[in-house]
Design a protein around this motif. Structure first.
Motif, short mmCIF file in Angstrom:
data_model
loop_
_atom_site.label_atom_id
_atom_site.label_comp_id
_atom_site.label_asym_id
_atom_site.label_seq_id
_atom_site.Cartn_x
_atom_site.Cartn_y
_atom_site.Cartn_z
N GLU A 1 0.82 -1.21 0.00
CA GLU A 1 0.00 0.00 0.00
C GLU A 1 0.86 1.26 0.00
N SER B 1 7.04 -2.15 -9.81
CA SER B 1 6.36 -1.14 -10.61
C SER B 1 4.86 -1.43 -10.74
N ASP B 2 4.47 -2.69 -10.66
CA ASP B 2 3.06 -3.05 -10.74
C ASP B 2 2.38 -2.76 -9.41
N GLU B 3 1.24 -2.10 -9.46
CA GLU B 3 0.52 -1.74 -8.23
C GLU B 3 -0.01 -3.00 -7.53
N ARG C 1 10.09 -2.47 -3.66
CA ARG C 1 8.97 -1.95 -4.45
C ARG C 1 8.97 -2.54 -5.84
N SER D 1 3.99 1.48 -1.09
CA SER D 1 4.75 1.57 -2.33
C SER D 1 3.92 2.14 -3.47
N SER D 2 2.61 1.92 -3.44
CA SER D 2 1.75 2.48 -4.48
C SER D 2 1.60 3.99 -4.34
N GLN D 3 1.86 4.52 -3.13
CA GLN D 3 1.75 5.96 -2.89
C GLN D 3 3.08 6.68 -2.92
#
Length: 566
Positions: free
Chosen positions: A485, A523-525, A521, A487-489
């Motif tokens: 969560e 790259s894919d969400e 991290r 890493s997506s932000q």
């Protein structure tokens, strides 16, 4: 003369009987007047300091809340007083308006958080409000007429009670209550003629009201301190229990709390992981989670442990077998202690510590196909069976071609039994004699979502749930989910380490401790990389002294009380 003597005799007898039956209250009053006792030990000193800090916070919250209320009431009252000043200007109305405006501004800045309410400022505000009230009382007695003085008596009573409940500080309130009482008595002497005033009834009424204000101040302070002591003791107990539970998880796999009817009283992630289920177990009968033949032994064990009343005695232990949701028997050791009086129950609750016997879990069925760790293990086992020239058990002199163990056909069929496997990349060292595979990358894709946990565990799709310990799964799952969560932000999120991670390759009986587990991290969400580096066998606890025998599902042990674990 005789009537007077009899009256005084009855009064003396009355006072004697009163103090005789209430003699236990005098030491408490004397101790309260002397102030809180000085703590002797460091722990007591810290506790008294914490109580004073909590009392200060309570006074600050109470004063702020009442200041917010009074700031609105002060606006309405100020408008009426202003009209009175404009209509009938005079010393009384001006003093009254000035004191009212000063208190209104004080409440406005406190209720509006215009200033920081420190302990010193709170005490100064308390003194200031009492002084303003005393000035108003004196001005009322000096300048008001008899009719106005009578009308303002109710207002003065309300102000005295208001100040008691606003600041909750008896050490300041009680001295000012004495001044208020003396001021009231002197005001009556100035306003009314002394000849028409009955001093006895006057003093009696003011003494009763003074006693009510003082008693209320003392009572509120005592009740609040008692409640704070109880809350601090409860917080300390909760901290100790939480720390003990963490230590217990380091020795055992977890714990579960049962009520007096042997139903699960509190959610236990350890128990859910042990029997491989994600369904809530609260309210479920704990004996029904065991295999049927184990239930009578479990009931006898609980009864024997409940009869053991010595607190210093070690908890009794029992080896039982659980019914796993995947249709397997799972052996575990149970340690039991009764918990009497929990949640106010008349019957004791039961605290069970669980320790799974990992050797009792059956090995995976190799006919169902290989997952990633199984495939790597198979390659590793095959490579170890290569026999280079000049080494190993050669039936005849001279070298011969390396041979692979039989079963390659089964391995190839195992790959076909894994429909989720899509791609495979091998980094091959062409310069080595056997062209060693130094790096493997496998790509999987799930074709359909499983409808429950057992079917998911039987699937050939690799997962962290099957790689880590059941007791560590919830902690690992939450860490991975939180990192995904974040890493997506945050594109620049730094890697996060996972400490004390143990993994088990399917087909292996032991656990491997990972020296360094790091989340990175991707790259894919919603996806992250988990890098595992360095593996060593997990240390197993040494078996207890006194011999061991193999029973169903693992080692049998005996406690100091002679109850066998199995």
């Amino acid at each position: 003369m005789e009537i007077t003597l009899m009256t005084w005799s009855l009064l003396l007898l009355w006072f004697f009987l009163h103090f005789y039956f209430t003699r236990r209250d005098l030491p408490d009053l004397r101790r309260w007047i002397a102030g809180p006792p000085r703590a002797s030990g460091q722990v007591n000193v810290l506790k008294e300091t914490r109580v004073e800090e909590e009392m200060l916070k309570l006074r600050q919250r109470n004063y702020k809340w009442l200041a917010r209320c009074f700031s609105h009431l002060g606006l309405l009252g100020g408008l009426g007083i202003l009209c009175e000043v404009l209509a009938k200007p005079g010393a009384k109305s001006i003093i009254f308006a000035a004191c009212w405006m000063a208190s209104y501004l004080q409440y406005l800045r406190v209720g509006g958080d215009m200033i920081e309410l420190t302990q010193k400022r709170l005490k100064m505000d308390c003194f200031a409000m009492h002084v303003l009230a005393l000035i108003v009382f004196i001005s009322t007695a000096t300048f008001a007429s008899t009719f106005e003085f009578a009308l303002l008596q109710g207002w003065q009573v309300a102000v005295r009670c208001w100040l008691v409940y606003t600041f909750l500080d008896p050490w300041i309130s009680i001295p000012f209550q004495v001044l208020y009482t003396l001021t009231e008595v002197l005001a009556y002497l100035l306003v009314f003629e002394s000849a028409s005033l009955q001093l006895g009834l006057l003093c009696l009424g003011h003494c009763i009201f003074f006693g009510v204000c003082v008693s209320a101040s003392i009572f509120i302070d005592t009740v609040l301190r008692t409640r704070i002591y109880a809350l601090l003791d409860n917080a300390d107990a909760e901290s100790l229990v939480s720390s003990f539970a963490r230590v217990l998880r380091g020795v055992c796999d977890g714990e579960v709390l049962l009520d007096s009817q042997m139903n699960v009283a509190k959610e236990s992630e350890c128990l859910k992981h042990l029997i491989l289920t994600n369904v809530s177990l609260v309210g479920r009968s704990f004996p029904h989670l065991l295999v049927e033949e184990e239930r009578p032994r479990f009931n006898e064990f609980i009864e024997a442990s409940a009869r053991s009343t010595r607190e210093a005695a070690a908890p009794l232990c029992l080896r039982v077998s659980f019914r796993g949701s995947a249709g397997i028997r799972i052996a575990a050791d149970l340690y039991h202690v009764p918990v009497p009086g929990l949640f106010g129950a008349s019957e004791p609750y039961h605290l069970l510590a669980l320790k799974e016997d990992l050797d009792s879990r059956p090995p995976p069925d190799m006919s169902e196909g290989f997952t990633v760790p199984e495939l790597l293990t198979s390659w590793h086992g095959a490579n170890r069976r290569f026999t280079p020239q000049g080494e190993g058990d050669q039936g005849e002199s001279g070298g011969r071609e390396p041979s692979v163990r039989s079963g390659s056909t089964a391995r190839s069929s195992g790959v076909h039994a894994c429909p989720e496997l899509q791609e495979m990349f091998l980094l091959v060292d062409a310069a080595s004699q056997l062209q060693d595979v130094e790096q493997v990358e496998l790509n999987f894709r799930r074709h359909e979502e499983p409808y429950d946990l057992p079917s998911a565990l039987r699937s050939s799709m690799p997962s962290l749930r099957r790689l880590v310990k059941p007791t560590d799964w919830e902690q690992v799952r939450s860490k991975v989910a939180r990192f995904a969560e974040k890493s997506s932000q945050d594109p620049d999120l730094s890697p996060k380490k996972i400490h004390s991670l143990a993994v088990q390759l399917p087909g292996q009986s032991g656990w491997l401790m990972v020296e360094l587990a790091t989340l990175h991290r991707n790259s894919d969400e919603g996806k992250v990389w988990l890098h595992l580096h360095g593996f060593r066998p997990e240390r197993r606890h040494a078996p207890p002294h006194g011999g061991a025998a193999r029973g169903h599902g693992g080692t049998r042990r005996r406690t100091a009380r002679g109850i066998p674990c199995g």
